[in-house]
Design an enzyme around this catalytic site. Structure first.
Site, PDB file in Angstrom:
ATOM      1  N   SER A  34       0.860  -1.184   0.000  1.00 41.76           N
ATOM      2  CA  SER A  34       0.000   0.000   0.000  1.00 41.76           C
ATOM      3  C   SER A  34       0.900   1.239   0.000  1.00 41.76           C
ATOM      4  CB  SER A  34      -0.876  -0.008   1.265  1.00 41.76           C
ATOM      5  OG  SER A  34      -1.692   1.133   1.301  1.00 41.76           O
ATOM      6  N   SER A 106      -2.146  -7.782  -3.543  1.00 42.69           N
ATOM      7  CA  SER A 106      -1.989  -9.213  -3.882  1.00 42.69           C
ATOM      8  C   SER A 106      -0.680  -9.779  -3.315  1.00 42.69           C
ATOM      9  CB  SER A 106      -2.075  -9.435  -5.398  1.00 42.69           C
ATOM     10  OG  SER A 106      -1.275  -8.540  -6.136  1.00 42.69           O
TER      11      SER A 106
END
Length: 197
Positions: A34, A106
């Site tokens: 992130s 992911s």
């Protein structure tokens, strides 16, 4: 296949749509922590492709989790289900003739491999946004890293959940790459694949 389900074979195929579009379908899969810039670079790449009259669609982590994947948490099992739904959505979009840009943390190798198997024989291009955790924390507009470090947020990749980095990504972007530089790197990787008929 579930019993009593018989998929209808329509006459217009993905190949027909690719010929109409004058380019192939392919999936560009952005993976990374992130704050690594996945969505920013995907957005910039889409603008470049759009300017070249290439039909595109972006699938983005937060956007998908707010709708199709609503209700899934960040456990390993729910992450796998999230990516499974994304893979099936990407597959439909590829059949429509689009170039799909998918921006998802992911973190698990097995989930990324599942995506690639699901979309075959379409082209899968993995882009690893290899940006250090310290830089991602500085870019943290959502405040996720602070919440995770204070114990208020569980299963944040890079803090209290693992990230399995790709070993052989097709493109690797680092902090030394500008957004424009990253777009150019990815474009060079996909350019020939777009037009291989």
């Amino acid at each position: 296949m579930e019993p009593n389900i018989f998929p209808y074979e329509f006459n217009i195929t993905q190949s027909d749509r690719n010929l109409l579009n004058k380019h192939n379908s392919l999936l560009v899969w952005f993976t990374g922590l992130s704050g690594s810039g996945k969505s920013t670079v995907a957005d910039a790449l889409e603008q470049k492709l759009y300017s070249e009259k290439i039909r595109t669609f972006i699938l983005d982590g937060d956007n998908m989790r707010g709708r199709l994947c609503k209700g899934l948490d960040f456990s390993e099992e729910d992450r796998a289900e999230n990516i499974r739904r994304v893979a099936e959505t990407a597959n439909l979009l590829l059949k429509s003739g689009a170039v799909v840009l998918a921006s998802f943390v992911s973190p698990y190798k097995k989930d990324r491999e599942y995506v690639e198997k699901t979309i075959k024989p379409n082209i899968f291009v993995e882009v690893y946004m290899n940006i250090g955790l310290d830089i991602c924390k500085k870019r943290d507009k959502k405040g996720l890293y602070k919440l995770a470090e204070s114990g208020e947020l569980k299963n944040l990749t890079g803090v209290n959940a693992p990230y399995e980095a790709p070993e052989n990504a097709d493109v690797e972007i680092t902090e030394s790459d500008s957004v424009d530089g990253a777009v150019e790197k990815i474009y060079l990787e996909i350019k020939d694949k777009l037009y291989q008929f």
